[in-house]
Design an enzyme around this catalytic site. Structure first.
Site, PDB file in Angstrom:
ATOM      1  N   GLY A   9      -6.285  -8.896  -3.753  1.00 35.93           N
ATOM      2  CA  GLY A   9      -5.149  -9.401  -4.329  1.00 35.93           C
ATOM      3  C   GLY A   9      -5.046 -10.950  -4.437  1.00 35.93           C
ATOM      4  O   GLY A   9      -4.009 -11.726  -4.544  1.00 35.93           O
ATOM      5  N   GLN A  13       0.509 -14.238  -6.218  1.00 36.88           N
ATOM      6  CA  GLN A  13       1.145 -15.329  -5.870  1.00 36.88           C
ATOM      7  C   GLN A  13       0.479 -15.639  -4.598  1.00 36.88           C
ATOM      8  O   GLN A  13      -0.060 -16.866  -4.465  1.00 36.88           O
ATOM      9  CB  GLN A  13       2.757 -15.263  -5.647  1.00 36.88           C
ATOM     10  CG  GLN A  13       3.079 -16.367  -4.847  1.00 36.88           C
ATOM     11  CD  GLN A  13       4.641 -16.232  -4.509  1.00 36.88           C
ATOM     12  OE1 GLN A  13       5.628 -16.683  -4.970  1.00 36.88           O
ATOM     13  NE2 GLN A  13       4.823 -15.360  -3.382  1.00 36.88           N
ATOM     14  N   ASP A  57     -13.003  -1.501  -5.288  1.00 35.12           N
ATOM     15  CA  ASP A  57     -11.546  -0.531  -5.571  1.00 35.12           C
ATOM     16  C   ASP A  57     -11.135  -0.405  -3.889  1.00 35.12           C
ATOM     17  O   ASP A  57     -11.904   0.139  -3.300  1.00 35.12           O
ATOM     18  CB  ASP A  57     -11.797   0.585  -6.121  1.00 35.12           C
ATOM     19  CG  ASP A  57     -10.414   1.437  -6.610  1.00 35.12           C
ATOM     20  OD1 ASP A  57      -9.517   1.259  -5.681  1.00 35.12           O
ATOM     21  OD2 ASP A  57     -10.523   2.480  -7.193  1.00 35.12           O
ATOM     22  N   ALA A  80      -3.681  -7.100  -1.147  1.00 34.66           N
ATOM     23  CA  ALA A  80      -3.237  -6.067  -2.373  1.00 34.66           C
ATOM     24  C   ALA A  80      -2.224  -5.055  -2.101  1.00 34.66           C
ATOM     25  O   ALA A  80      -2.588  -4.310  -1.180  1.00 34.66           O
ATOM     26  CB  ALA A  80      -4.619  -5.599  -2.790  1.00 34.66           C
ATOM     27  N   ALA A  81      -1.450  -4.985  -2.897  1.00 33.44           N
ATOM     28  CA  ALA A  81      -0.415  -3.811  -3.121  1.00 33.44           C
ATOM     29  C   ALA A  81       0.872  -4.377  -4.183  1.00 33.44           C
ATOM     30  O   ALA A  81       1.032  -5.398  -4.321  1.00 33.44           O
ATOM     31  CB  ALA A  81       0.354  -3.850  -1.514  1.00 33.44           C
ATOM     32  N   SER A 124       5.541  -6.754   5.941  1.00 32.44           N
ATOM     33  CA  SER A 124       6.821  -7.253   5.024  1.00 32.44           C
ATOM     34  C   SER A 124       8.071  -6.952   5.959  1.00 32.44           C
ATOM     35  O   SER A 124       8.008  -6.019   6.722  1.00 32.44           O
ATOM     36  CB  SER A 124       6.874  -6.455   3.581  1.00 32.44           C
ATOM     37  OG  SER A 124       7.972  -6.495   3.071  1.00 32.44           O
ATOM     38  N   GLU A 126      10.437  -5.463   4.926  1.00 28.37           N
ATOM     39  CA  GLU A 126      10.851  -4.159   4.285  1.00 28.37           C
ATOM     40  C   GLU A 126      10.583  -3.232   5.241  1.00 28.37           C
ATOM     41  O   GLU A 126      11.183  -1.887   5.255  1.00 28.37           O
ATOM     42  CB  GLU A 126      10.215  -3.823   3.064  1.00 28.37           C
ATOM     43  CG  GLU A 126      10.925  -4.685   1.880  1.00 28.37           C
ATOM     44  CD  GLU A 126      12.181  -4.151   1.258  1.00 28.37           C
ATOM     45  OE1 GLU A 126      12.473  -2.899   1.494  1.00 28.37           O
ATOM     46  OE2 GLU A 126      13.067  -5.232   0.796  1.00 28.37           O
ATOM     47  N   TYR A 148       8.336   1.180  -0.584  1.00 32.59           N
ATOM     48  CA  TYR A 148       7.351   0.098  -0.332  1.00 32.59           C
ATOM     49  C   TYR A 148       7.496  -0.060   1.136  1.00 32.59           C
ATOM     50  O   TYR A 148       6.378  -0.382   1.831  1.00 32.59           O
ATOM     51  CB  TYR A 148       7.983  -1.058  -1.074  1.00 32.59           C
ATOM     52  CG  TYR A 148       7.059  -2.044  -0.698  1.00 32.59           C
ATOM     53  CD1 TYR A 148       5.980  -2.674  -1.454  1.00 32.59           C
ATOM     54  CD2 TYR A 148       7.479  -3.150   0.155  1.00 32.59           C
ATOM     55  CE1 TYR A 148       5.351  -3.713  -1.282  1.00 32.59           C
ATOM     56  CE2 TYR A 148       7.209  -4.524   0.280  1.00 32.59           C
ATOM     57  CZ  TYR A 148       6.012  -4.685  -0.320  1.00 32.59           C
ATOM     58  OH  TYR A 148       5.471  -5.806   0.053  1.00 32.59           O
TER      59      TYR A 148
END
Length: 337
Positions: A9, A13, A57, A80-81, A124, A126, A148
């Site tokens: 990733g 950002q 990958d 990466a996500a 996260s 979340e 997510y």
């Protein structure tokens, strides 16, 4: 001996800021990418000539193992996500593949190639969903509600499982919302900052938003990647909440953004119920970063007010530059000096 880091990733950002930080610390930096390097020229403009991009990958353990063999990192940062939470409802399978299965694939590749590699896993806020307590810390029970959040909860748990089962150094950063001018404009703080800048330059007339009373714990991305790095420098792996500990409403965000360009937001911002997230809106997500402060010595360096200011300033600068580069704008400027 030069330290070596591999970032998945890297074009996002957090990945771009992390690459810059690691280079400043003297690392050799490598990035896992799925597209040709030229596709990342804009995202990594400041460091592209100083990082090495490796095609792999995240869902292919063998390709990850080859990337690890080739780069021989001492640290791996898995960033990466898919990161835009509302979109996870449109792409739940893709979200699960990258944020859950991809984590397992990477951990297996690390275990196969060199289990001494230190791994940072991007978790996260979340994962807390509708939390049972506020603020949340590392012991708060997980209660994810979005695809997510559920996928990130799996990644969080599997990283801890590999730490316990195989003794691997895996640390998870439970990061709350963190923003910068490098965020996609889909994300609310940048969307608001861009609109305030555009309206002040008379390029737009109105900003339409959803619930102005929704609240978030917003921080600055560069502060948060510094926390990631600090986690892998500590003697023992652990999980850490990274947050400011203060929530702010969308209304506060809008007021500060428009005030930055000398405008009264009430004249330009409209709330439309159609833009509200409804049942998908999460509440009371405020992080308690006491462990990160105590163990890592981490502190946020940018206040909410400063964050909004730098976002708006960056948008004013970008839009002004773009307007000058536009051929029609140059003609109009010449006619109206």
């Amino acid at each position: 001996m030069t330290r070596r880091a591999l970032i998945t990733g890297i074009g996002g950002q957090d990945g771009s800021y992390l690459a810059e930080l690691l280079l400043e610390q003297g690392y050799s930096v490598f990035g896992v990418v799925r597209r040709p390097p030229a596709a990342y020229a804009a995202a990594l403009a400041g460091v592209l000539d100083r990082v090495e991009l490796v095609e792999a990958d995240l869902l292919d353990r063998d390709s990850l193992a080859r990337a690890l063999d080739e780069t021989q990192p001492t640290e791996v940062y898995n960033l990466a996500a898919p990161s835009f939470v509302p979109r996870s409802w449109d792409e739940p399978v893709l979200t699960a593949e990258f944020a859950a299965v991809g984590v397992t694939s990477l951990l297996e590749a690390v275990r196969e190639v060199d289990s001494s590699i230190r791994v940072y896993q991007a978790s996260s806020s979340e994962i807390f969903g509708e939390p049972r307590e506020s603020p949340q810390d590392e012991e708060t029970p997980l209660n994810p509600l979005t695809p997510y959040g559920v996928a990130k909860a799996y990644g969080h748990f599997i990283a801890a499982s590999y730490r316990r089962r195989y003794g691997m150094f895996t640390s998870c950063g439970i990061l709350y919302n963190h923003e910068s001018p490098r965020r996609p404009v889909d994300f609310l703080p940048r969307k608001v900052a861009r609109a305030a800048a555009a309206i002040s330059l008379e390029l737009e007339q109105e900003l339409v938003l959803g619930d102005l009373d929704a609240r978030r714990d917003w921080g600055y991305a560069k502060d948060y990647v510094r926390a990631m790095w600090s986690m892998l420098q500590h003697d023992q792996p652990a999980d850490y909440v990274v947050a400011t500990g203060v929530s702010h409403s969308v209304r506060e965000l809008v007021e500060l953004a428009f005030a930055r360009v000398g405008l009264d937001w009430r004249e330009y911002v409209r709330s439309d119920p159609a833009f509200r997230r409804g049942a998908a809106e999460l509440h009371d997500l405020v992080g308690d970063a006491a462990r990160a402060r105590r163990v890592l010595g981490w502190e946020p360096s940018v206040t909410f007010e400063e964050l909004v200011g730098l976002l708006v300033d960056a948008e004013v600068q970008a839009l002004t530059a773009a307007n000058r580069e536009d051929p029609l704008a140059r003609i109009l400027d010449a006619q109206n000096p």
